[in-house]
Enzyme design. Structure first.
Site, short mmCIF file in Angstrom:
data_model
loop_
_atom_site.label_atom_id
_atom_site.label_comp_id
_atom_site.label_asym_id
_atom_site.label_seq_id
_atom_site.Cartn_x
_atom_site.Cartn_y
_atom_site.Cartn_z
N TYR A 274 0.87 -1.20 -0.01
CA TYR A 274 -0.01 0.08 0.01
C TYR A 274 0.81 1.26 -0.05
O TYR A 274 2.22 1.16 0.31
CB TYR A 274 -1.02 0.03 1.20
CG TYR A 274 -0.40 0.36 2.51
CD1 TYR A 274 -0.34 1.67 3.14
CD2 TYR A 274 0.44 -0.67 3.29
CE1 TYR A 274 0.15 1.97 4.33
CE2 TYR A 274 1.06 -0.46 4.39
CZ TYR A 274 0.97 0.75 4.93
OH TYR A 274 1.72 1.21 6.25
N LYS B 295 6.41 -1.93 1.81
CA LYS B 295 5.32 -1.34 2.43
C LYS B 295 4.08 -2.44 2.52
O LYS B 295 3.09 -2.22 1.61
CB LYS B 295 4.88 0.20 1.87
CG LYS B 295 4.15 0.98 2.96
CD LYS B 295 4.25 2.37 2.32
CE LYS B 295 3.31 3.34 3.18
NZ LYS B 295 3.67 3.40 4.74
N GLU C 187 12.49 2.16 14.34
CA GLU C 187 11.42 3.26 13.89
C GLU C 187 10.42 2.88 14.68
O GLU C 187 10.06 2.38 15.39
CB GLU C 187 11.30 3.04 12.36
CG GLU C 187 10.47 1.74 11.97
CD GLU C 187 10.20 1.52 10.47
OE1 GLU C 187 10.37 2.68 9.70
OE2 GLU C 187 10.07 0.53 9.88
N LEU D 264 11.23 1.07 7.17
CA LEU D 264 10.59 1.58 5.91
C LEU D 264 11.53 2.89 5.35
O LEU D 264 11.58 3.94 6.21
CB LEU D 264 9.15 1.95 6.10
CG LEU D 264 8.45 2.45 4.77
CD1 LEU D 264 8.24 1.59 3.68
CD2 LEU D 264 7.16 3.26 5.10
#
Length: 286
Positions: free
Chosen positions: A32, A146, A178, A202
């Protein structure tokens, strides 16, 4: 009336349906992207669509449209929805096929959808900062994709929410990776430090904009792993994402950062980031 994009066709959102055997629904077999919209214009659209295509390619899905075709369809979707400030959510799955862990044989067309979300800028968080918690990173080893598989992220985010916090800062052992839905930065001796873009995080589009702004404005910046101890001792901490922009972190596990106030480098980067938005999308409404 609201509209959605389904396999190249813009239809009324109420008519948009997902087949029960879509592999995204059954396996999370897809990827996505979220694109921020200001003044009716997409911010960093090309970068988001490039990442979208790369994520799809990484799991063996070929997008049915070129980046230019996707851009044109999304712009039409924006227009149909009269979206001024908000987000475009889009995803592609491996398509509809009888449930089987093995990828479906033959030419199964992927399912691609997109829709608009109205969302104002998070001005209060940008001004005053947010509270966070620390949590162990239990995700898989391809966080650079993702993927639709976000259960570990959701669990971390929920844990933060239950403790009255905005975000969960994740770590593998002593190394910070993260946030559950953001990239994390610290400031140490006046230098901005953030995790290098590899398979453990990411590669954030907003993160890349920040790195570029640092380079252009003589703000020292390093991409490297930093530890939980460095996080606790940082002069400033902030997070970034498509929807959160550059958000100061003022508390971690109940311990204040910079006496509980946004720091000077964070505030400088916020202003530079706003100028970048205005360059691409026009003057912001505050």
């Amino acid at each position: 009336m609201e509209y959605a994009l389904v396999n190249g066709e813009i239809i009324e959102r109420s008519e948009a349906k997902v087949d029960v055997e879509d592999r995204g629904y059954q396996f999370g077999d897809g990827v996505y992207e979220v694109i921020r919209v200001y003044n009716g214009k997409m911010f960093t659209a090309a970068e988001h669509l490039t990442r979208f295509a790369k994520s799809a390619e990484s799991i063996g899905i070929s997008l049915p449209y070129t980046p230019q075709q996707l851009t044109e369809m999304i712009e039409e979707l924006l227009s149909k929805n009269n979206l001024e400030t908000g987000n475009i959510y889009m995803q592609v799955t491996r398509g509809v096929a009888p449930r089987n862990h093995v990828f479906p044989a033959g030419n199964v067309p992927p399912t691609l959808i997109a829709y608009a979300i109205r969302a104002v800028r998070p001005l209060d968080n940008l001004k005053t900062g947010v509270k966070t918690i620390l949590t162990e990173d239990i995700r898989w080893l391809r966080c650079d994709i993702k993927s639709l598989n976000l259960l570990a992220n959701l669990m971390a985010k929920q844990k933060a929410s239950e403790q009255g916090c905005f975000e969960a800062i994740q770590h593998r052992g002593q190394d910070v990776t993260e946030g559950s839905s953001s990239n994390i930065f610290i400031v140490k001796d006046g230098t901005v430090i953030t995790h290098e873009s590899n398979n453990l995080i990411l590669k954030g589009i907003t993160k890349d904009v920040i790195l570029d702004l640092c380079g252009k404005n003589n703000i020292p910046v390093i991409e490297r792993t930093f530890t939980v101890v460095e996080l606790a001792e940082a002069e400033e901490v902030f997070l970034s994402s498509t929807t959160a922009e550059v958000t100061p972190i003022i508390e971690i596990n109940g311990n204040k950062v910079n006496e509980g106030a946004p720091g000077p480098i964070t505030k400088k980067l916020q202003k530079l980031f706003e100028k970048e938005i205005e360059k691409q999308c026009g003057i912001l409404v505050r």
